[in-house]
Design an enzyme around this catalytic site. Structure first.
Site, PDB file in Angstrom:
ATOM      1  N   ARG A  50      31.199  15.073  53.477  1.00  0.00           N
ATOM      2  CA  ARG A  50      30.760  16.346  52.861  1.00  0.00           C
ATOM      3  C   ARG A  50      30.667  17.457  53.914  1.00  0.00           C
ATOM      4  O   ARG A  50      31.008  18.599  53.666  1.00  0.00           O
ATOM      5  CB  ARG A  50      29.418  16.158  52.129  1.00  0.00           C
ATOM      6  CG  ARG A  50      28.825  17.466  51.641  1.00  0.00           C
ATOM      7  CD  ARG A  50      27.783  17.357  50.535  1.00  0.00           C
ATOM      8  NE  ARG A  50      26.887  16.228  50.636  1.00  0.00           N
ATOM      9  CZ  ARG A  50      25.924  16.066  51.550  1.00  0.00           C
ATOM     10  NH1 ARG A  50      25.732  16.988  52.479  1.00  0.00           N
ATOM     11  NH2 ARG A  50      25.166  15.001  51.554  1.00  0.00           N
ATOM     12  N   TYR A  72      38.364  37.146  35.362  1.00  0.00           N
ATOM     13  CA  TYR A  72      38.507  35.853  34.677  1.00  0.00           C
ATOM     14  C   TYR A  72      37.233  35.586  33.862  1.00  0.00           C
ATOM     15  O   TYR A  72      36.113  35.792  34.369  1.00  0.00           O
ATOM     16  CB  TYR A  72      38.755  34.747  35.714  1.00  0.00           C
ATOM     17  CG  TYR A  72      38.633  33.357  35.142  1.00  0.00           C
ATOM     18  CD1 TYR A  72      39.399  32.975  34.048  1.00  0.00           C
ATOM     19  CD2 TYR A  72      37.747  32.428  35.685  1.00  0.00           C
ATOM     20  CE1 TYR A  72      39.279  31.696  33.503  1.00  0.00           C
ATOM     21  CE2 TYR A  72      37.628  31.153  35.155  1.00  0.00           C
ATOM     22  CZ  TYR A  72      38.398  30.800  34.054  1.00  0.00           C
ATOM     23  OH  TYR A  72      38.268  29.550  33.515  1.00  0.00           O
ATOM     24  N   ASP A 108      38.851  38.472  44.923  1.00  0.00           N
ATOM     25  CA  ASP A 108      39.492  37.275  44.374  1.00  0.00           C
ATOM     26  C   ASP A 108      40.995  37.554  44.377  1.00  0.00           C
ATOM     27  O   ASP A 108      41.493  38.370  43.606  1.00  0.00           O
ATOM     28  CB  ASP A 108      38.948  37.028  42.964  1.00  0.00           C
ATOM     29  CG  ASP A 108      39.526  35.768  42.318  1.00  0.00           C
ATOM     30  OD1 ASP A 108      40.646  35.374  42.691  1.00  0.00           O
ATOM     31  OD2 ASP A 108      38.866  35.205  41.428  1.00  0.00           O
ATOM     32  N   LYS A 162      45.668  27.455  41.354  1.00  0.00           N
ATOM     33  CA  LYS A 162      46.769  28.279  40.851  1.00  0.00           C
ATOM     34  C   LYS A 162      47.941  28.245  41.842  1.00  0.00           C
ATOM     35  O   LYS A 162      48.465  27.178  42.116  1.00  0.00           O
ATOM     36  CB  LYS A 162      46.237  29.688  40.573  1.00  0.00           C
ATOM     37  CG  LYS A 162      44.953  29.694  39.720  1.00  0.00           C
ATOM     38  CD  LYS A 162      45.217  29.129  38.340  1.00  0.00           C
ATOM     39  CE  LYS A 162      44.038  29.001  37.410  1.00  0.00           C
ATOM     40  NZ  LYS A 162      42.697  28.868  37.859  1.00  0.00           N
TER      41      LYS A 162
END
Ligand code: P1T
Length: 394
Positions: free
Chosen positions: A57, A110, A182, A207
């Site tokens: 992690r 979005y 973004d 994407k």
């Protein structure tokens, strides 16, 4: 990170950064970075983690290689990889804001990002308000004494409105605000917001960066040391990290990002021109068309126009549904940026979580259709659209 590669072009960096073959004793000289699945790393001495690795992690060799590559692509000093675009967004907000803070965001975002602001962080007293970023004065007007951050997409999802990132960066600097961009829709191949004055760049790497609709991910790039320290601390403390296998898939996708973006754009330009000339298409929005109201800004701040087109067709909601359901090559699906072409109806799909009033106010009509143009042969995609356009009414 990535600095020794600064002399190279984008596609060289995409292939080489983070993946130098290792010839040290015991190493095999792998040409690609291996998938390090180990969740924990043993050490010989209590206080000396082996090569800095303790627990996946916190740091994992495969994710580290990806993060180095991502940083190089955005000309950033640092990058961090998260388990989805929304996980990256949440981690940025948790790391950089606190209860009582306010975000000024562009009105077209979005749907999931608006939901995150309006339905999740609102419960933690982090408030967002929205403005049309095409009009710079509306940003200034929305800034309040507790505003800490400006948040934008350019082009926006799904209306493909552009924001003048340099001009907005000046506003942010004047008011001491963090500017988050973004950059999902153009990918780092076509636009680098840090070079235009942004402080934080964010991607849904699900994407274009991943590019094959087979891996969910989010990434954050920064150059400021202080921002990086905070983000890295919260990446580990909150824990929404990208898995080693997903890091590998994303690395694999990045190697062809430049090639894919060129073809996405070439196809999108041909398709947008075809749509502009079709009598049943009432509006076409694509930043690479001269008819886009911000065509000049697109040429100024980006190296390309990407692969997303939005358009409206004659008729009502039912006609739009009929049109979408009669295509063969364009899969009727949410998401974007993969090699295969996708089509969707924002009002009922990606932006269904945005209220009808809000959708109407900003221009997401019931017949607005969004295309994610893939890298198939343009002529095949055009004939698929042509057949559906000729047959969807009556
Ligand atoms: O889906 P995820 O990886 O969590 O990323 C969220 C996200 C963030 N930013 C932008 C600009 C996005 O488009 C997305 C996700 N978008 C879709 C799934 C979509 O179809 O528009």
């Amino acid at each position: 990170m990535g600095n020794i590669y600064n002399q190279y072009g984008f596609e060289t960096k995409a292939i080489h950064v983070g993946e130098k073959p290792n010839f040290r004793e015991g190493a095999t000289g792998d040409v690609i970075v291996p998938i390090h699945l180990s969740t924990t790393f043993a050490r010989e001495k209590v206080e000396e983690p082996t090569a800095g690795y303790e627990y996946t992690r916190s740091l994992n060799p495969t994710r580290k290689a990806l993060e180095e590559k991502l940083a190089a692509l955005e000309n950033a000093n640092y990058a961090l990889a998260f388990s989805s675009g929304l996980a990256a967004e949440s981690s940025v907000i948790i790391a950089l804001l606190k209860a009582g803070d306010h975000i000024v965001a562009s009105d077209d975002l979005y749907g999931g990002t608006k939901r995150l602001f309006n339905k999740v962080f609102s419960d933690f007293e982090i408030e967002a308000s929205y403005a049309d970023f095409v009009d710079l004065s509306s940003i200034e007007k929305s800034i309040k004494p507790n505003t800490k951050m400006i948040w934008l997409e350019s082009p926006t999802n799904p209306l493909l409105k552009l924001s003048d990132i340099s001009a907005i960066s000046s506003i942010a600097k004047r008011h001491n605000l963090i500017l988050v961009v973004d950059n999902t829709f153009l990918s780092p191949y076509f636009q680098n917001p840090l070079s235009l004055g942004a402080d934080v760049v964010l991607h849904s790497s699900t994407k274009y960066i991943g590019g094959h609709s087979d891996v969910l991910g989010g990434s954050v790039m920064v150059s400021d040391d202080d921002l990086y320290q905070k983000l890295q601390y919260y990446q580990n403390a909150v824990g929404a990290v990208l898995s080693p296998f997903d890091s590998y898939l994303t690395i694999r996708g990045i190697k062809t990002l430049g090639l894919r973006m060129k073809k996405h754009e070439e196809n999108a330009l041909l398709i947008s021109r075809f749509l502009e000339n079709h009598p049943r298409v009432t509006k076409v929005i694509y930043p690479g068309l001269e008819s886009h109201p911000q065509y000049k800004l697109s040429k100024k701040q980006s190296k390309g126009s990407g692969g997303i087109i939005s358009f409206e067709i004659k008729g009502q909601l039912n006609d739009a549904k009929h049109f979408l359901e009669s295509l063969h090559l364009f899969a009727l699906a949410e998401s974007l940026g993969g090699v295969e072409s996708l089509i969707e109806l924002p009002a009922l799909m990606t932006h269904a979580s945005v209220s009808k009033e809000e959708r109407e106010e900003i221009g997401i009509t019931d017949t607005l259709i969004r295309l994610s143009v893939g890298i198939e042969e343009a002529k095949d995609l055009i004939s698929d659209l042509e057949n559906a356009l000729d047959n969807y009414l009556g």
